[in-house]
Design an enzyme around this catalytic site. Structure first.
Site, short mmCIF file in Angstrom:
data_model
loop_
_atom_site.label_atom_id
_atom_site.label_comp_id
_atom_site.label_asym_id
_atom_site.label_seq_id
_atom_site.Cartn_x
_atom_site.Cartn_y
_atom_site.Cartn_z
CB ILE A 125 -42.55 -29.28 -18.90
CG1 ILE A 125 -41.07 -28.62 -18.25
CG2 ILE A 125 -42.42 -29.58 -20.57
CD1 ILE A 125 -39.76 -29.62 -18.57
CG LEU A 160 -36.41 -13.89 -15.37
CD1 LEU A 160 -36.84 -14.49 -16.59
CD2 LEU A 160 -36.72 -12.32 -15.64
CG ASN A 161 -42.61 -15.92 -10.72
OD1 ASN A 161 -42.54 -16.04 -9.36
ND2 ASN A 161 -43.62 -15.65 -11.26
N GLY A 209 -29.85 -20.14 -16.09
CA GLY A 209 -30.71 -21.34 -16.09
C GLY A 209 -30.62 -21.81 -14.53
CD GLU A 257 -31.46 -29.45 -16.72
OE1 GLU A 257 -31.50 -30.58 -17.10
OE2 GLU A 257 -31.04 -28.49 -17.40
#
Length: 739
Positions: free
Chosen positions: A477, A625-626, A697, A700
């Site tokens: 998204i 990760l990136n 995560g 958010e």
């Protein structure tokens, strides 16, 4: 196809990502889907082409509460080009859903619950004809009493059903703690309704054939949305397919199916043609989902040295009658700071307003606005630095669950962030720094976001050409999922990223976690990891070596002084299936990402205009990760926070509950001119309790506390405490100093 399954019952102490030599993980690689998007070649929900396509337009109630007695569509049907006006008061859904395979959509629109509720759909040969015909549909109804005002109905607030967190949580005696505390804070803050304002509006194209329904839509969680759609239509799930390859933003508004999906599917089935329905911006505001407005009473009780002994957080929010969702504003209050006495409550006032549901960082986004303002007030009352107060209350264990943190980097974030920002050089006296007509202030706030793992599956294959294919119905998204999954597969299999193809957003693929809750990279990434682990074992077997002895790099398998192209080892091709699901680790450890915001603002001493001029944030979220996509996610969250602090407010008309500023001209989101350069730093961290990738995560994390840093900075600049968000000019003018 072999399945490699993992239930997170124990930490994965060693991650194979640490063994990779391809050099893809942790780098700031550009998005693999970027060229398609900038060239206009990425197909979004409304852009699929089908022969004989018809166009739908939703007909909506022009009253806020009442029972429909009849719908007269004859005038609309008489308009040239109109194919049909489809009415199904029993099957249509009244508002967007919030995801989850077990949650049935709220069906039945005969009893209208809010102004603008979709009740019918016009289908025509063109969008313009359908839109014009919708204005000719007459809805007859019996009016019913509605409840529209929040403040006037606080006495009706009641405990909701169990939600993402228990609505009521208590530990010790907060009232007694407040009585004996050396310092206290006891104030009320309010936050308004907000809208996700994703760039892409909700849209659906429904196509029926002998296999059932294919719905091309804008959805964050195709796997569960497929189940919802099937239930709404009375179809077997095997007869429903959802395709959402590219989604132009969601922020929670596209977690579940929305009204246009069911209406479009029913219309397409009835007329025997594909139908496309694209919601207008006003319809998106009115008939999908909003973040609930809140009234939050926050209490802090501290000893003389600033040690917290009590925290009280009482939230009242609103939602439609009969809905179970509540805004979990106390989510981070459970574990962010120490304090043995706690009371966290959530109550709901039922109103005839647009559905309330999840919006980016549900709970933390508004709860940390309040908690971090309250911590700032407490620091001032005690006379210690706001950063020091937070560090003194950084607990060793989760204070409510009494379990260890999987990792805990709040103090590191505070220290590193303060140093990078130059916090020690600020003037702590409110109103103490001025440049001409501009008052200068600095503010800070902590942030945290609970880490979650969701069940996820993925298939990965290697063809005879030595290229890999990753398949899952996980979505992108705008978060970078295509790139992240390609990086994980490339690193695990020793392939350059251009030799990895990722297919997302089609429920014909294995069910992924979906995009929501900041669980996407960790959950879907882990299922790809597990599938690749199985492929590594197959390649090792083909090389006749132990997997631990195998090195994969640049498309070659290397072991025992041999180097063989991977394509030569797989014959006609090999494949594997990876599956992960949560386990005991989420019960035995408290998992979260952490961060600290530091910002500077200028407030005009005459007009009250606020400009954010400088920003630094330090975050810890497990393995990054990136770097580029992670930084982008955090910047996006910070922009959300600045909007919440200064501009964003969905205004309801107290006469009928409707949103009066239901477009992007009047609902004011921040634009480029509102945002300064944002400096982001990620601390090096791994969390073996989270998942095999050791990532947590991040999507958010950035929004939490960001708005509070702005209003804390406004206080430092002006001496004005704003407790009624957003901090618009009218809330500052009276307290500004005389020129």
């Amino acid at each position: 196809m072999k399945t490699n399954s993992l239930r997170m019952d124990a930490p994965v102490e060693h991650s194979l990502l640490d063994d990779g030599v391809q050099g893809l993980i942790g780098k700031g690689l550009v998005r693999v889907d970027g060229p398609l998007k900038v060239a206009g070649q990425a197909t979004y929900a409304a852009e699929y082409e089908f022969p004989d396509l018809a166009y739908g337009f939703l007909v909506r109630a022009t009253f806020p509460a009442g029972k429909i007695t009849s719908i007269d569509a004859e005038g609309a049907k008489a308009l040239p080009g109109v194919i049909d006006v489809v009415v199904d008061l029993k099957t249509f859904i009244r508002n967007a859903q919030q995801g989850g395979e077990t949650s049935a959509p709220t069906q039945g629109v005969a009893d209208v619950a809010y102004f603008g509720e979709p009740v019918a759909i016009v289908v025509a040969e063109s969008y313009e004809i359908a839109r014009d015909a919708a204005q000719l549909v007459a809805i007859r109804f019996t009016p019913q009493d509605g409840v529209f005002t929040f403040d006037d109905n606080l006495s009706t607030a009641a405990k909701p059903a169990q939600g993402t967190i228990p609505p009521y949580q208590k530990q010790g005696d907060i009232d007694a703690a407040m009585e004996r505390a050396a310092f206290t804070v006891d104030d009320v803050w309010t936050t308004p309704s907000q809208n996700s304002a994703a760039m892409e509006p909700h849209a659906s194209i429904a196509v029926w054939d002998d296999n059932g329904l294919s719905l091309y839509g804008a959805y964050q969680m195709p796997s569960s949305d497929k189940q919802q759609l099937a239930k709404a239509l009375g179809e077997r799930a095997s007869k429903v397919r959802i395709v959402a390859r590219y989604v132009g933003g969601g922020f929670g508004s596209k977690l579940g199916i929305a009204p246009e999906s069911v209406a479009t599917a029913i219309a397409a089935r009835k007329i025997g043609r594909p139908v496309k329905t694209v919601m207008t911006r006003q319809q998106v505001f009115d008939a999908t989902v909003r973040r609930s407005n809140t009234r939050q009473r926050f209490r802090l009780a501290a000893n003389a040295d600033g040690t917290l002994i009590g925290i009280g957080h009482e939230t009242i929010c609103s939602n439609l009658p009969g809905e179970q969702y509540f805004e979990p504003a106390g989510a981070a209050t459970q574990f962010l700071y120490a304090g043995e006495h706690r009371s966290i409550t959530h109550d709901v006032v039922e109103l005839n307003r647009t559905l309330s549901g999840s919006m980016r960082a549900p709970g933390e986004a508004v709860g940390l606005l309040v908690q971090e303002n309250a911590m700032d007030e407490l620091a001032e009352a005690i006379g210690i630095d706001p950063v020091e107060l937070r560090k003194r209350n950084d607990p060793d264990r989760d204070p409510m669950k009494d379990i260890p943190y999987s990792t805990r980097a709040l103090t590191r974030c505070l220290d590193e962030g303060a140093k990078a920002f130059g916090w020690a050089d600020r003037n702590p006296t409110p109103g103490g720094q001025r440049e001409g007509d501009w008052l200068i202030g600095q503010g800070m706030a902590s942030t945290s976001r609970t880490n979650m793992l969701q069940p996820s599956e993925a298939a990965v294959s290697i063809g005879s050409d030595g290229r890999a294919m990753v398949e899952t119905d996980m979505t992108d998204i705008g978060t970078g999922t295509y790139t992240i999954l390609a990086q994980i597969a490339g690193e695990m299999l020793g392939l350059p990223i251009e030799r990895v193809t990722v297919k997302l957003g089609d429920t014909d693929s294995p069910p992924g976690a979906g995009s929501g809750g900041s669980w996407g990279a960790g959950s879907s990434g882990s299922s790809v990891y597990l599938a690749c682990e199985s492929l590594r074992e197959q390649l090792a077997k083909a090389m006749d070596v132990d997997p631990a002895e195998l090195t994969l790099k640049d498309g070659h398998a290397i072991a025992g002084n041999r180097q063989v192209p991977i394509g030569d080892l797989v014959g006609s091709g090999i494949a594997a299936h990876g599956a992960i699901k949560p386990g005991k680790q989420e019960k035995t450890t408290s998992q979260a990402s952490y961060g600290a915001h530091f910002c500077e603002v200028k407030v005009h001493a005459v007009t009250g205009e606020v400009r954010v001029t400088r920003w630094h944030a330090t975050f810890a979220a497990g393995r990054i990760l990136n770097q580029q996509t992670a930084r982008s996610q955090c910047i996006g969250g910070i922009v959300f926070g600045i909007g919440a602090a200064l501009t964003e407010e969905a205004v309801h008309d107290d006469r009928d509950g409707r949103i009066v500023n239901h477009d992007l001209a009047e609902y004011h989101v921040p634009v480029h001119a509102d945002i300064p350069p944002i400096d982001i730093v990620f601390l090096d961290e791994r969390d073996p309790h989270a998942n095999p990738t050791h990532a947590k995560g991040i999507g958010e994390l950035g929004i939490g506390g960001a708005g509070a840093a702005v209003t804390n900075a406004i206080y430092n600049a002006t001496g004005i405490r704003v407790r009624d968000y957003p901090a618009t000019l009218d809330k500052l003018l009276e307290g500004l100093p005389a020129v």
